[in-house]
Design an enzyme around this catalytic site. Sequence first.
Site, PDB file in Angstrom:
ATOM      1  N   VAL A 168      63.274  78.804  14.849  1.00 27.12           N
ATOM      2  CA  VAL A 168      63.511  78.494  13.441  1.00 27.12           C
ATOM      3  C   VAL A 168      62.462  79.219  12.609  1.00 27.12           C
ATOM      4  O   VAL A 168      61.256  79.046  12.816  1.00 27.12           O
ATOM      5  CB  VAL A 168      63.439  76.976  13.185  1.00 27.12           C
ATOM      6  CG1 VAL A 168      63.716  76.669  11.716  1.00 27.12           C
ATOM      7  CG2 VAL A 168      64.427  76.237  14.075  1.00 27.12           C
ATOM      8  N   ASP A 201      61.930  58.918  15.697  1.00 26.11           N
ATOM      9  CA  ASP A 201      60.677  59.538  15.273  1.00 26.11           C
ATOM     10  C   ASP A 201      60.928  60.511  14.122  1.00 26.11           C
ATOM     11  O   ASP A 201      60.413  61.630  14.109  1.00 26.11           O
ATOM     12  CB  ASP A 201      60.016  60.254  16.454  1.00 26.11           C
ATOM     13  CG  ASP A 201      58.511  60.449  16.264  1.00 26.11           C
ATOM     14  OD1 ASP A 201      57.930  59.750  15.406  1.00 26.11           O
ATOM     15  OD2 ASP A 201      57.920  61.287  16.964  1.00 26.11           O
TER      16      ASP A 201
END
Length: 432
Positions: free
Chosen positions: A91, A134
């Site tokens: 990414v 999370d």
Amino acid sequence: MVAGADLRDRYRVGRFPLAHKGMGEVWPAQDRLLGRPVIVKFVSATMLDAELVRRFRREALLTVRLDHPGVPAVYDLGEHAGRPYVVLQKVDGVTLTDLVAEQGPLPIGWVAAIGAQVSSVLIAARQIGLVHRDIKPSNVMLDRNGAVKVLDFGLAVIRDDDRYSRITQTGQSLGTVGYMAPEQILGGSVDHHTDLYGLGATLFDLLTARPPFEGVTTTTTLRHQMDSPPPRPAQLRPDIPAALDDLVHALLAVHPQDRPATAAEVYAALAPLAQDLPPIPGVLDDRTGAVPAYAAIVGRVPQQARPTMTPSTGDTDLDVEHAAKQAEQLQAAGEFRAAARQWRQLADRHARRHGDDHPLVFDLLLRAARAHVPLGEHDRALRQLNALLKDRTRVDGPEHAAVLELRQEIERLSRDRPAPRQASRSAPDADR
């Protein structure tokens, strides 16, 4: 050492790691076969044991299960010198933690755009029963094309699937202080509402450049989360629209039932605010790139403002997921009665396959009952909730977390329902 290593004569690992994150080390690499940059995540050498290896492989399998453009693609899984690794899509962007550290509080439009994209990932997660557990700024990246990627499924669980749902603590806390929901802190059952809490804490951080709960110690931070009213970001930043302030406040509610019902509802609230996105210096410019151009056209595909329910002739998991998505669309469009009917039909179908006492049947009927509250049909909702409470108590016992939560929800709804009105001649659809 893995610096500069060749993995299976295909992946050339870089000389320096990008990060040590959770149970893994993250390295840049080059896929020499396909000629593209990738990310390779190894099990940390200092934490290597059989349990950690199992969890690491499980994370890769969960990431594959969640097929969504907002989740990095998994390309490969292997082992090098006894250390398992997974090869992931690279990414080209920054984590939200770094973005806020560099830019300070983000523009309202960008906060809404990021939150809406994370919501879309959570919609997909709920369709397969996955809870991330999370969600926080360091686990979300903003690509330089404006797309969001949700990272790190190391703590994720999938409901009713023992292959993915059982996770053993190996010296790590199951969540992040300040971002994990109260039910997670207490070790109770988790569901999609848990991830909505993490999203709310993340939005607060993006809006104010500070976490929603801060304390000198971990204990004081946890006490603020459990005992203090949910914070409002507008108290720190007055230009925040009331609708966004109310949404973040609701997402940070202590009790899961007080948070928005679904990620689809959160998306519907955020999407209209994601307008006139300014350039972010050093991260995003105002050029029209290939991905935004593609997404802009996809976004014009007609959406069903009032989706219609068409009975399915099949009885596959794919049919159930499609029907559940229709029900969420109906609810997001304000068609609460139609959504309730769809949830009940889904429950009937699942009960025929798995029995009346299956947890998903309970969850579907719970959604159906809740859909009547926005219609003002509190008595009808209470009748259905009490029937569910009786069945769930019979199956799981009076002290089960879901039983206790449902009992509390019934008490709140009974307390908050409006005064009785004169009965109308036209009665609503009959209860199931």
